[in-house]
Design a protein around this motif. Sequence first.
Motif, PDB file in Angstrom:
ATOM      1  N   ALA A 172       0.819  -1.212   0.000  1.00 32.64           N
ATOM      2  CA  ALA A 172       0.000   0.000   0.000  1.00 32.64           C
ATOM      3  C   ALA A 172       0.849   1.256   0.000  1.00 32.64           C
ATOM      4  CB  ALA A 172      -0.929  -0.001   1.220  1.00 32.64           C
ATOM      5  N   SER A 173       2.046   1.177   0.586  1.00 31.30           N
ATOM      6  CA  SER A 173       2.938   2.332   0.664  1.00 31.30           C
ATOM      7  C   SER A 173       4.316   1.837   1.084  1.00 31.30           C
ATOM      8  CB  SER A 173       2.430   3.333   1.707  1.00 31.30           C
ATOM      9  OG  SER A 173       2.531   2.773   3.017  1.00 31.30           O
ATOM     10  N   PRO A 174       5.362   2.666   0.915  1.00 32.20           N
ATOM     11  CA  PRO A 174       6.686   2.266   1.413  1.00 32.20           C
ATOM     12  C   PRO A 174       6.676   1.951   2.901  1.00 32.20           C
ATOM     13  CG  PRO A 174       6.906   4.112  -0.102  1.00 32.20           C
ATOM     14  CD  PRO A 174       5.434   3.924   0.127  1.00 32.20           C
ATOM     15  N   GLN A 175       5.923   2.717   3.688  1.00 30.44           N
ATOM     16  CA  GLN A 175       5.879   2.458   5.131  1.00 30.44           C
ATOM     17  C   GLN A 175       5.190   1.127   5.419  1.00 30.44           C
ATOM     18  OE1 GLN A 175       7.448   4.213   7.609  1.00 30.44           O
ATOM     19  NE2 GLN A 175       6.855   2.414   8.793  1.00 30.44           N
ATOM     20  N   ALA A 176       4.116   0.824   4.699  1.00 30.84           N
ATOM     21  CA  ALA A 176       3.439  -0.455   4.892  1.00 30.84           C
ATOM     22  C   ALA A 176       4.366  -1.614   4.541  1.00 30.84           C
ATOM     23  CB  ALA A 176       2.165  -0.508   4.045  1.00 30.84           C
ATOM     24  N   ASP A 177       5.152  -1.429   3.506  1.00 28.97           N
ATOM     25  CA  ASP A 177       6.104  -2.467   3.102  1.00 28.97           C
ATOM     26  C   ASP A 177       7.172  -2.673   4.178  1.00 28.97           C
ATOM     27  OD1 ASP A 177       6.907  -4.387   1.179  1.00 28.97           O
ATOM     28  OD2 ASP A 177       8.478  -3.041   0.470  1.00 28.97           O
ATOM     29  N   LEU A 178       7.664  -1.571   4.732  1.00 28.95           N
ATOM     30  CA  LEU A 178       8.661  -1.662   5.797  1.00 28.95           C
ATOM     31  C   LEU A 178       8.056  -2.304   7.052  1.00 28.95           C
ATOM     32  CD1 LEU A 178      11.577  -0.977   6.570  1.00 28.95           C
ATOM     33  CD2 LEU A 178      10.757   1.243   7.377  1.00 28.95           C
ATOM     34  N   ASP A 179       6.810  -1.961   7.357  1.00 24.81           N
ATOM     35  CA  ASP A 179       6.128  -2.579   8.499  1.00 24.81           C
ATOM     36  C   ASP A 179       6.015  -4.093   8.305  1.00 24.81           C
ATOM     37  OD1 ASP A 179       5.823  -0.087   9.652  1.00 24.81           O
ATOM     38  OD2 ASP A 179       3.733   0.159   9.006  1.00 24.81           O
ATOM     39  N   ASN A 180       5.766  -4.515   7.070  1.00 25.23           N
ATOM     40  CA  ASN A 180       5.667  -5.945   6.788  1.00 25.23           C
ATOM     41  C   ASN A 180       7.012  -6.636   6.992  1.00 25.23           C
ATOM     42  OD1 ASN A 180       4.223  -8.325   5.812  1.00 25.23           O
ATOM     43  ND2 ASN A 180       5.509  -8.129   3.997  1.00 25.23           N
ATOM     44  N   LEU A 181       8.092  -5.988   6.551  1.00 24.31           N
ATOM     45  CA  LEU A 181       9.430  -6.538   6.779  1.00 24.31           C
ATOM     46  C   LEU A 181       9.697  -6.682   8.274  1.00 24.31           C
ATOM     47  CD1 LEU A 181      12.229  -7.462   5.893  1.00 24.31           C
ATOM     48  CD2 LEU A 181      12.892  -5.045   5.706  1.00 24.31           C
ATOM     49  N   LYS A 182       9.304  -5.686   9.042  1.00 24.76           N
ATOM     50  CA  LYS A 182       9.505  -5.750  10.487  1.00 24.76           C
ATOM     51  C   LYS A 182       8.715  -6.911  11.092  1.00 24.76           C
ATOM     52  CE  LYS A 182       9.786  -2.787  14.577  1.00 24.76           C
ATOM     53  NZ  LYS A 182       9.322  -3.820  15.527  1.00 24.76           N
ATOM     54  N   ARG A 183       7.509  -7.153  10.606  1.00 23.28           N
ATOM     55  CA  ARG A 183       6.727  -8.281  11.117  1.00 23.28           C
ATOM     56  C   ARG A 183       7.437  -9.607  10.856  1.00 23.28           C
ATOM     57  NH1 ARG A 183       2.288  -5.016   9.504  1.00 23.28           N
ATOM     58  NH2 ARG A 183       2.318  -5.890   7.396  1.00 23.28           N
ATOM     59  N   LYS A 184       8.052  -9.726   9.689  1.00 19.58           N
ATOM     60  CA  LYS A 184       8.770 -10.964   9.362  1.00 19.58           C
ATOM     61  C   LYS A 184       9.970 -11.159  10.280  1.00 19.58           C
ATOM     62  CE  LYS A 184       8.958  -9.884   4.861  1.00 19.58           C
ATOM     63  NZ  LYS A 184       9.201 -10.013   3.400  1.00 19.58           N
ATOM     64  N   ILE A 185      10.669 -10.084  10.548  1.00 19.21           N
ATOM     65  CA  ILE A 185      11.832 -10.180  11.430  1.00 19.21           C
ATOM     66  C   ILE A 185      11.404 -10.426  12.871  1.00 19.21           C
ATOM     67  CG2 ILE A 185      13.788  -8.868  12.360  1.00 19.21           C
ATOM     68  CD1 ILE A 185      13.957  -7.574   9.507  1.00 19.21           C
ATOM     69  N   ASP A 186      10.365  -9.749  13.301  1.00 18.27           N
ATOM     70  CA  ASP A 186       9.848  -9.970  14.660  1.00 18.27           C
ATOM     71  C   ASP A 186       9.350 -11.405  14.840  1.00 18.27           C
ATOM     72  OD1 ASP A 186      10.432  -7.362  15.331  1.00 18.27           O
ATOM     73  OD2 ASP A 186       8.364  -6.638  15.103  1.00 18.27           O
ATOM     74  N   ALA A 187       8.885 -12.020  13.753  1.00 23.21           N
ATOM     75  CA  ALA A 187       8.400 -13.407  13.826  1.00 23.21           C
ATOM     76  C   ALA A 187       9.532 -14.411  13.927  1.00 23.21           C
ATOM     77  CB  ALA A 187       7.531 -13.717  12.613  1.00 23.21           C
ATOM     78  N   GLY A 188      10.769 -13.969  13.640  1.00 22.00           N
ATOM     79  CA  GLY A 188      11.908 -14.870  13.804  1.00 22.00           C
ATOM     80  C   GLY A 188      12.869 -14.965  12.643  1.00 22.00           C
TER      81      GLY A 188
END
Length: 310
Positions: A172-188
């Motif tokens: 949806a946006s660069p920030q949404a994309d970065l938030d998704n990357l953070k979720r992947k990293i936070d998941a492990g």
Amino acid sequence: MNTASVLARWAAGPREGVPPISAQDLPAPQLSFEFFPPKTEALEQQLWACIRRLEPLAPRFVSVTYGAGGSTRERTHATVTRLLAETTLTPAAHLTCVGASRAEVDAVARAYWEAGIRHIVALRGDPPAGAAGYQPHPEGYAYAADLVAGLRRIGDFEISVAAYPETHPAAASPQADLDNLKRKIDAGATRAITQYFFDTDVYLRFLDRCLAAGLTVPLVPGILPVTNFAQVVKFSAMCGASVPGWLARLFEGLDADPETRRMVAAVVAAEQVRRLQAAGVDEFHFYTLNRPDLVYAIAHILGVRPVQRG
């Protein structure tokens, strides 16, 4: 690779790109390579010729892709298990969410673990050909962050995920994309490998944003040697990667001259790596397209030499 140290070196220098630097000024970088599984016997032979050509360079790992909609699941599994059994390489298997239930994906992951595969590249995955867009399987992992969390429950895998310096085209946006990357990293996830890019500053600005978001895992640049410029332009339009004008000018007039194209491609990729090394980056992931000679030549320019094994 420490993200903060890379950015500190970049901030201390010019923001408009790092000047060229000779090979003797920098150590040989760490490399990893991506292959795709074969569809025919002839392509099987081509793949293994590629693997044997690059194996002496002792890459950190090699990854094997997974076709859209899980279409190469069996071939991917066969390739990574053979890599483990017959080579000195450390294989990483791509695994996606598309077209399979959680139970099916978990079964594949457990089979990898039982076979001795300890590194997974966890991806949402592309929809099958002809599909209107991505639709999560009703009983499956919806997104890559969910897959990462599922893998963590199965075993202590090393998990790489995808990152997009120029934003995933479906985000949806660069920030949404970065938030998704953070979720992947936070998941492990333990590492991110980027979509390819051509301008150094694209990656360094992305690092800047990642550090500001608190992401400190290695963010490994994905490097694509340009063997066919027209194909790269077409693919880049679909995946959201920009193709700078200077790159177009370098390949202008070479459509019927593959030998010169390969030489230009080697220089461009080696220079891209050197510029990033000058900014403090020390690890790179090469999308080989199962074409070993060009990647081998680039590695040689970068100071990577075959490892002599006793």
